[in-house]
Design a protein around this motif. Structure first.
Motif, PDB file in Angstrom:
ATOM      1  N   TRP A 481       0.997  -1.137  -0.073  1.00 44.13           N
ATOM      2  CA  TRP A 481      -0.017   0.197   0.114  1.00 44.13           C
ATOM      3  C   TRP A 481       0.854   1.223   0.152  1.00 44.13           C
ATOM      4  O   TRP A 481       0.467   2.356  -0.512  1.00 44.13           O
ATOM      5  CB  TRP A 481      -0.919   0.012   1.308  1.00 44.13           C
ATOM      6  CG  TRP A 481      -0.231   0.146   2.608  1.00 44.13           C
ATOM      7  CD1 TRP A 481       0.507  -0.432   3.350  1.00 44.13           C
ATOM      8  CD2 TRP A 481      -0.187   1.563   3.174  1.00 44.13           C
ATOM      9  NE1 TRP A 481       0.920   0.144   4.466  1.00 44.13           N
ATOM     10  CE2 TRP A 481       0.492   1.482   4.362  1.00 44.13           C
ATOM     11  CE3 TRP A 481      -0.855   3.068   3.057  1.00 44.13           C
ATOM     12  CZ2 TRP A 481       0.634   2.573   5.208  1.00 44.13           C
ATOM     13  CZ3 TRP A 481      -0.651   3.775   3.648  1.00 44.13           C
ATOM     14  CH2 TRP A 481       0.182   3.685   4.957  1.00 44.13           C
ATOM     15  N   HIS A 485       0.732   4.540  -2.338  1.00 46.41           N
ATOM     16  CA  HIS A 485       0.298   5.923  -1.578  1.00 46.41           C
ATOM     17  C   HIS A 485       1.293   6.946  -1.976  1.00 46.41           C
ATOM     18  O   HIS A 485       0.879   8.247  -2.104  1.00 46.41           O
ATOM     19  CB  HIS A 485       0.355   5.814   0.069  1.00 46.41           C
ATOM     20  CG  HIS A 485       0.091   6.814   0.920  1.00 46.41           C
ATOM     21  ND1 HIS A 485      -1.402   7.299   1.103  1.00 46.41           N
ATOM     22  CD2 HIS A 485       0.759   7.717   1.295  1.00 46.41           C
ATOM     23  CE1 HIS A 485      -0.960   8.330   1.871  1.00 46.41           C
ATOM     24  NE2 HIS A 485       0.270   8.762   2.088  1.00 46.41           N
ATOM     25  N   LYS A 491      -1.217  13.177  -0.539  1.00 48.87           N
ATOM     26  CA  LYS A 491      -1.120  12.299   0.318  1.00 48.87           C
ATOM     27  C   LYS A 491       0.102  12.627   1.137  1.00 48.87           C
ATOM     28  O   LYS A 491       0.096  12.682   2.158  1.00 48.87           O
ATOM     29  CB  LYS A 491      -1.526  11.110  -0.036  1.00 48.87           C
ATOM     30  CG  LYS A 491      -2.810  10.490  -0.595  1.00 48.87           C
ATOM     31  CD  LYS A 491      -2.971   9.403  -0.727  1.00 48.87           C
ATOM     32  CE  LYS A 491      -4.475   8.887  -1.241  1.00 48.87           C
ATOM     33  NZ  LYS A 491      -4.760   7.336  -1.661  1.00 48.87           N
ATOM     34  N   THR A 523       1.706   7.938   9.745  1.00 49.71           N
ATOM     35  CA  THR A 523       2.067   6.683   9.328  1.00 49.71           C
ATOM     36  C   THR A 523       3.814   6.554   9.862  1.00 49.71           C
ATOM     37  O   THR A 523       4.458   7.626   9.548  1.00 49.71           O
ATOM     38  CB  THR A 523       2.136   6.475   7.780  1.00 49.71           C
ATOM     39  OG1 THR A 523       0.612   6.586   7.448  1.00 49.71           O
ATOM     40  CG2 THR A 523       2.638   5.417   7.295  1.00 49.71           C
ATOM     41  N   GLN A 567      -6.616  12.743  10.087  1.00 45.30           N
ATOM     42  CA  GLN A 567      -7.031  11.691   9.160  1.00 45.30           C
ATOM     43  C   GLN A 567      -5.996  10.651   9.078  1.00 45.30           C
ATOM     44  O   GLN A 567      -4.848  10.821   9.479  1.00 45.30           O
ATOM     45  CB  GLN A 567      -6.922  12.079   7.447  1.00 45.30           C
ATOM     46  CG  GLN A 567      -7.478  11.131   6.636  1.00 45.30           C
ATOM     47  CD  GLN A 567      -8.779  10.724   7.065  1.00 45.30           C
ATOM     48  OE1 GLN A 567      -9.275   9.914   7.500  1.00 45.30           O
ATOM     49  NE2 GLN A 567      -9.675  11.657   6.485  1.00 45.30           N
ATOM     50  N   SER A 568      -6.214   9.181   9.110  1.00 47.50           N
ATOM     51  CA  SER A 568      -5.421   8.143   9.144  1.00 47.50           C
ATOM     52  C   SER A 568      -5.859   7.237   8.210  1.00 47.50           C
ATOM     53  O   SER A 568      -7.090   6.837   7.835  1.00 47.50           O
ATOM     54  CB  SER A 568      -5.192   7.777  10.535  1.00 47.50           C
ATOM     55  OG  SER A 568      -4.347   6.525  10.577  1.00 47.50           O
ATOM     56  N   PHE A 569      -4.843   6.329   7.551  1.00 48.16           N
ATOM     57  CA  PHE A 569      -5.237   5.475   6.772  1.00 48.16           C
ATOM     58  C   PHE A 569      -5.802   4.106   7.289  1.00 48.16           C
ATOM     59  O   PHE A 569      -5.973   2.899   7.027  1.00 48.16           O
ATOM     60  CB  PHE A 569      -4.056   4.872   5.764  1.00 48.16           C
ATOM     61  CG  PHE A 569      -3.824   5.952   4.852  1.00 48.16           C
ATOM     62  CD1 PHE A 569      -4.773   5.836   3.425  1.00 48.16           C
ATOM     63  CD2 PHE A 569      -3.125   7.009   4.583  1.00 48.16           C
ATOM     64  CE1 PHE A 569      -4.783   7.001   2.412  1.00 48.16           C
ATOM     65  CE2 PHE A 569      -2.984   8.061   3.759  1.00 48.16           C
ATOM     66  CZ  PHE A 569      -3.764   7.879   2.682  1.00 48.16           C
ATOM     67  N   GLU A 572      -9.138   2.582   6.759  1.00 46.33           N
ATOM     68  CA  GLU A 572      -9.472   1.870   5.481  1.00 46.33           C
ATOM     69  C   GLU A 572      -9.141   0.153   5.887  1.00 46.33           C
ATOM     70  O   GLU A 572      -7.932   0.093   6.417  1.00 46.33           O
ATOM     71  CB  GLU A 572      -8.606   2.494   4.367  1.00 46.33           C
ATOM     72  CG  GLU A 572      -9.194   3.872   4.106  1.00 46.33           C
ATOM     73  CD  GLU A 572      -8.327   4.195   2.729  1.00 46.33           C
ATOM     74  OE1 GLU A 572      -7.801   3.417   2.293  1.00 46.33           O
ATOM     75  OE2 GLU A 572      -8.454   5.268   2.584  1.00 46.33           O
ATOM     76  N   VAL A 575      -6.116  -1.028   3.664  1.00 42.89           N
ATOM     77  CA  VAL A 575      -4.890  -0.914   3.971  1.00 42.89           C
ATOM     78  C   VAL A 575      -4.559  -1.786   5.536  1.00 42.89           C
ATOM     79  O   VAL A 575      -3.443  -2.435   5.509  1.00 42.89           O
ATOM     80  CB  VAL A 575      -4.921   0.459   4.333  1.00 42.89           C
ATOM     81  CG1 VAL A 575      -3.531   0.913   5.038  1.00 42.89           C
ATOM     82  CG2 VAL A 575      -5.071   1.260   3.062  1.00 42.89           C
ATOM     83  N   PRO A 613       0.380   2.395   9.170  1.00 38.19           N
ATOM     84  CA  PRO A 613      -0.544   3.578   9.803  1.00 38.19           C
ATOM     85  C   PRO A 613      -1.025   3.425  11.261  1.00 38.19           C
ATOM     86  O   PRO A 613      -1.431   2.298  11.597  1.00 38.19           O
ATOM     87  CB  PRO A 613      -1.676   3.290   8.811  1.00 38.19           C
ATOM     88  CG  PRO A 613      -1.723   1.982   8.425  1.00 38.19           C
ATOM     89  CD  PRO A 613      -0.367   1.560   8.438  1.00 38.19           C
TER      90      PRO A 613
END
Length: 1011
Positions: A481, A485, A491, A523, A567-569, A572, A575, A613
């Motif tokens: 990922w 990214h 991003k 991250t 915000q954070s992955f 999802e 991910v 993340p």
């Protein structure tokens, strides 16, 4: 007289004399010899006997045989049973007996051949049966004399003579066949070395996780903690070494680490307005901020709220939860919400969420064919039974080895997540009408909690912002990922902004300086790459703090993290799954380290799989009261599953202390906050916990000898193992309703009036028929709690100085009645601080002081307090009679009839606690239900049982290291508290008495309701 006759007479005389001597010796034979002789003769055939008759004619060599049914059911055979007494039987009997043993006086004149042959045939058949019968002790070795027997003959038949070998072999085969039928043949257990191999060890660990869920740090905790099985998990309760004070110092000055991965996460997805409309049914604005709070709704703050059943506020609460919204995406109204709840709360919360969101349609997970690895089967019979060739046939008693076929199978995989859940169990529910989707993310996200002022320093040293990929990796397609990214410029700009905010944290002195509930997405690189060689204590770096921009640091402390940086992955799922599946194993990481040119240096470049993340969520410390503000603040670290130990060990290497469930309770106690489920008696989980705690304490009490048990009846403790909140709330409602009006013009003392009112109410409780009482609740209305706190005159620890509060309306009778009309059957959460020595214990009693007690406090401010007069145990005599009755049932029945007529001894006039009608009712219970030292159910009046009126009980109590004195947290009746405050002088308002269940000594304490 002829010589022949004289000779015959002398012979008869000698025979008679010898027979007399022998019979005399037999009579003198000891009982031991008789038993020994009977033991030797137990396997010999019984003699065939004929009962003597009175007829003078004898024939067949004895008396006429009596026909009786033998063992074979035939009536024509004589009896072959052994006689019980040999002195009263006739006929021929083996051995010597008194008076000739019934020998025939005369020789038979004739015999009948048929009858004589039948009698002898019966004896021969009995003899042959005894010879051919094989018992457990009989063996072929018995045919050998003792000097020829050898122990080795039992397993080596060649040691026997040739004439006995064939018989011995037959008997051995017969015994082996019988043993295989009774008990299945079991394979030998593997050696410890074989069991400790990685494959076998992994299979064993996976098997043990099928019943109780293991956290990813389970094995680390199991080596250092006392483990308990709670709520379907295996959790660390307390360390095996002494660390109570070090853990407190870590929470106060450095950092304490806990694994909270057992908390359940429920994800809700849907349109924002539909989510808020559904969730609004579970909360109320009167109890504080809800799911729709502005700061929380933006995703910048984590919120907390107490949820109720839909539309049932203020009754039927479920428990406290924390929630986190995902920051909004531009141009989209679709939102994502995480709700974190305790495991005991999830079973009530999830159905309620499905009901309000109308998510009744379960989405079954896709069926994925899983190839299971070959496992070690404990028994040979449980395996499939193909036809065995002579080459593959296993020899009995040898160790089972893993076959080559099994070894080539797929290796076993470590269980990640919930191992007790079936693959077909649904974890997703959706609604066709509202479009809301509910996902159960239990054990899908790892959650660590760092408590202490230096938590941010530990995180700053452990975590490093992820490094960018090279141009070569960006240009090539990848299944990982992070390279994909890095191709998006926007991003990467966001990632750089988040890294800058994280670096500002290094310039903050204490974690408590940040706004409570701040969220930061980030991250980071794999922390195993920067693992130090030995443990070091993470401390704030002065040089790094000076390099931080002062304006940015001040803005972070005042406003928190900007919304776009939250915000954070991790939100999802794709991910999260990618990071979990592509994690570098320890073996591969060690191999890469061994190839580094300089040993101990960091891997360069960083492996592409080493980007994770994470979410950093600030946990507020103490938010109530006027002392120790922000004590116990820290950070929560959220990770994808599978990365638990990869972050746990680096955190431990930064010098943190590790805490368990016991330290979570102490953390809540020092913060002055209720702990779930211990301090939520009006919630289903709290009721369940109270029942389990009562059963555990009662079992521990019964294990002690009766002489070593505390007699709680004499100490005046009605419920030492539980708190009857419902009964307390009902009694105080009746006291205020019926006894409050009689106080006008009464010159008696305040507590005496309350006691008399309580006695009167409880005495009429049986006669008055009222509607069923409502369930009690804990007061959580913010305005009402704040008003009640002002009436209590809040003060600092030990009541040294009063705290400033806003304008509070005066407390009078009309204000009390209007307050109670709005909040019936309620109890309120309070903090109690002892004014002198003493250590509060669990279930200590909170009582109202009398006027004499307050005068004593004025005269001697350091006084220990009054004492409770010893009570009388009215059940002790009944328990003793019950014990005597079990030994002497006849005597006990007579004595019980007498005592039933007389009744129990009435209490004397000097008894400080005369029995009420409730006591008499309890005394009429059967003695089998009584336990020495405990009151049986139903309990008498809990409010007026002692010389001081009871207000409530303590749920947490100990010596507080932060306050330097004994502190307790508990619940008291709102009606009782207002009644007490109204009758107390202004200088002593909020003063109560505290008494432990095992003591008669009262201690003065100051009551505070912190808001």
């Amino acid at each position: 007289m002829p010589a022949s006759l004289k000779k015959r007479g002398r012979l008869h005389l000698k025979l008679h004399i010898s027979r007399t001597v022998i019979l005399g010796n037999l009579e003198k034979m000891s009982a031991a010899k008789v038993k020994m002789r009977q033991k030797k003769m137990r396997n010999q055939p019984a003699s065939v006997q004929y009962s003597s008759t009175s007829t003078p004619n004898v024939e067949n060599g004895g008396n006429t045989p009596t026909t009786s049914r033998g063992g074979d059911g035939q009536s024509d055979h004589p009896s072959t049973e052994r006689p019980k007494s040999s002195h009263h039987q006739g006929g021929w009997v083996r051995g010597h007996h008194k008076d000739g043993g019934g020998y025939a006086k005369e020789m038979p004149k004739y015999i009948t051949a048929g009858a004589f042959a039948r009698a002898r045939a019966a004896e021969v058949s009995a003899m042959l049966k005894a010879v051919t019968k094989t018992t457990g002790s009989c063996h072929v070795f018995g045919a050998l004399p003792k000097h020829m027997r050898r122990r080795a003959m039992s397993h080596n038949t060649k040691r026997l003579p040739r004439r006995l070998r064939e018989v011995a072999n037959r008997m051995r085969e017969k015994s082996l066949q019988a043993g295989s039928k009774k008990k299945k043949e079991q394979a030998k257990s593997k050696s410890r070395k074989a069991r400790r191999r990685h494959g076998n060890l992994l299979l064993e660990f996976n098997r043990r996780q099928r019943k109780n869920v293991w956290l990813e740090t389970h094995i680390w905790h199991a080596k250092r903690f006392h483990m308990v099985k709670k709520w379907g998990y295996c959790l660390g309760d307390r360390p095996t070494y002494k660390c109570y004070r070090p853990c407190y110092r870590a929470m106060s000055s450095h950092c304490l680490l806990q694994d909270l991965s057992y908390y359940c996460c429920i994800e809700l997805q849907g349109e924002e307005h539909k989510l808020l409309a559904s969730l609004s049914q579970l909360t109320s604005k009167e109890a504080g901020p809800t799911f729709a709070a502005a700061l929380c709704l933006s995703g910048r703050r984590q919120g907390s709220v107490v949820v109720y059943r839909a539309g049932q506020y203020p009754s039927q609460p479920l428990g406290p939860v924390t929630f986190l919204w995902r920051p909004r995406t531009q141009g989209s109204t679709h939102r994502q919400l995480w709700i974190w709840a305790h495991p005991t709360l999830k079973q009530d919360l999830l159905p309620e969420l499905q009901s309000v969101c109308q998510c009744c349609e379960a989405v079954l997970p896709p069926v994925v064919p899983v190839v299971k690895p070959a496992e070690v089967v404990p028994t040979v019979e449980s395996e499939p039974k193909p036809e065995k060739t002579p080459e593959t046939k296993q020899i009995t008693g040898t160790k089972r080895k893993r076959s080559r076929k099994d070894a080539n199978g797929p290796p076993a995989k470590k269980i990640l997540g919930d191992g007790t859940r079936s693959p077909t169990t649904p974890v997703t529910w959706k609604s066709n009408s509202t479009g809301i989707v509910i996902n159960d993310l239990t054990m899908e996200i790892v959650r660590y909690r760092l408590i202490g002022p230096q938590s941010h320093s530990v995180l700053a040293e452990t975590l490093e912002a992820a490094t960018d990929c090279d141009e070569m990796n960006k240009s090539q397609p990848s299944s990982l990922w992070w390279p994909e990214h890095c191709k998006d410029e926007s991003k990467m700009i966001l990632h750089q902004q988040q890294a800058d905010v994280f670096n500002i944290l290094k310039g903050i002195y204490s974690t408590g300086e940040l706004p409570p509930g701040t969220v930061l997405g980030l991250t980071v690189d794999d922390p195993r790459l920067t693992l130090p060689t030995k443990k070091v204590k993470a401390l704030p770096c002065v040089k790094q703090a000076q390099e931080v921009d002062e304006e940015k640091r001040r803005e972070l402390m005042l406003r928190g993290v900007p919304e776009h940086c939250c915000q954070s992955f991790l939100w999802e799922q794709s991910v999260r799954n990618n990071v979990t599946d592509n994690k570098i194993s320890e073996q591969e990481l060690n191999r890469m380290r061994s190839e580094v040119l300089v040993p101990g240096s960091r891997l360069n470049p960083t492996p592409l799989q080493g980007r994770v993340p994470v979410l950093l969520v600030h946990q507020p410390g103490k938010q109530v009261g006027h002392e120790m503000s922000s004590w116990g603040a820290g950070w929560d670290l959220l990770l994808p599953k599978g990365w638990g130990m990869a972050f746990w060990v680096p955190l431990v290497y930064r010098g943190v202390r590790i805490g368990g469930l016991n330290m979570s309770l102490k953390h809540s106690q020092n913060k002055g906050a209720p702990h779930f489920p211990h301090d939520y008696p009006d919630c289903p989980a709290g009721v369940c916990f109270q029942g389990e705690q009562e059963a555990e304490l009662l079992d521990k009490f019964k294990r002690r000898p009766p002489a070593k048990r505390t007699n709680y009846i004499k100490h005046g403790s009605l419920a030492p193992f539980c708190c009857p909140w419902q009964q307390l709330a009902e009694e105080w409602e009746l006291i205020v309703r019926e006894g409050g009006e009689e106080r006008k013009g009464d010159s008696r003392t305040q507590s005496t009036t309350e006691a008399d009112a309580a006695m009167e109410v409880t005495s009429h409780q049986d006669v008055t028929v009222t509607k069923p009482p409502s369930r009690f609740t804990v007061l959580r209305n913010r305005k009402s709690v704040k008003l009640l706190s002002g009436w209590c005159k809040p003060s600092t620890s030990k009541g040294q100085r009063p705290c400033r509060v806003g304008e509070v309306p005066p407390l009078n009778r009309s204000a009390k009645m209007s307050f109670l009309a709005a909040h019936e059957m309620t109890v309120v959460w309070v903090r109690l601080t002892l004014l002198s020595k003493g250590k509060p214990e669990l279930h200590a009693i909170v009582c109202v002081p009398t006027a004499e007690d307050l005068k004593l406090l004025n005269k001697e401010p350091g006084s220990s307090g009054p004492q409770e007069p010893p009570h009388r145990d009215h059940f002790k005599s009944r328990i003793k009679r019950c014990k005597k009755g079990s030994k002497k049932p006849a005597a006990s029945s007579q004595s019980s009839d007498k005592t039933e007529g007389k009744g129990l001894d009435p209490p004397s006039a000097s008894d400080p606690n005369p029995t009420t009608s409730e006591d008499t009712k309890s005394c009429s219970l059967p003695s089998s239900d009584l336990v020495f030292g405990l009151w049986p159910d139903p309990l008498p009046s809990v409010s007026s049982h002692c010389s001081r009126v009871t207000l409530g009980w303590v749920t947490q109590g100990d010596f507080s290291l932060s306050a330097g004195c004994g502190e307790a947290l508990g619940l008291v009746s709102v009606a009782g508290l207002l009644n007490t405050l109204l009758n107390q002088p202004m200088e002593h308002r909020g003063m109560v008495l505290l008494r432990n269940p095992t003591s008669l000594q009262y201690r003065f304490a100051k009551i505070n309701i912190e808001v």
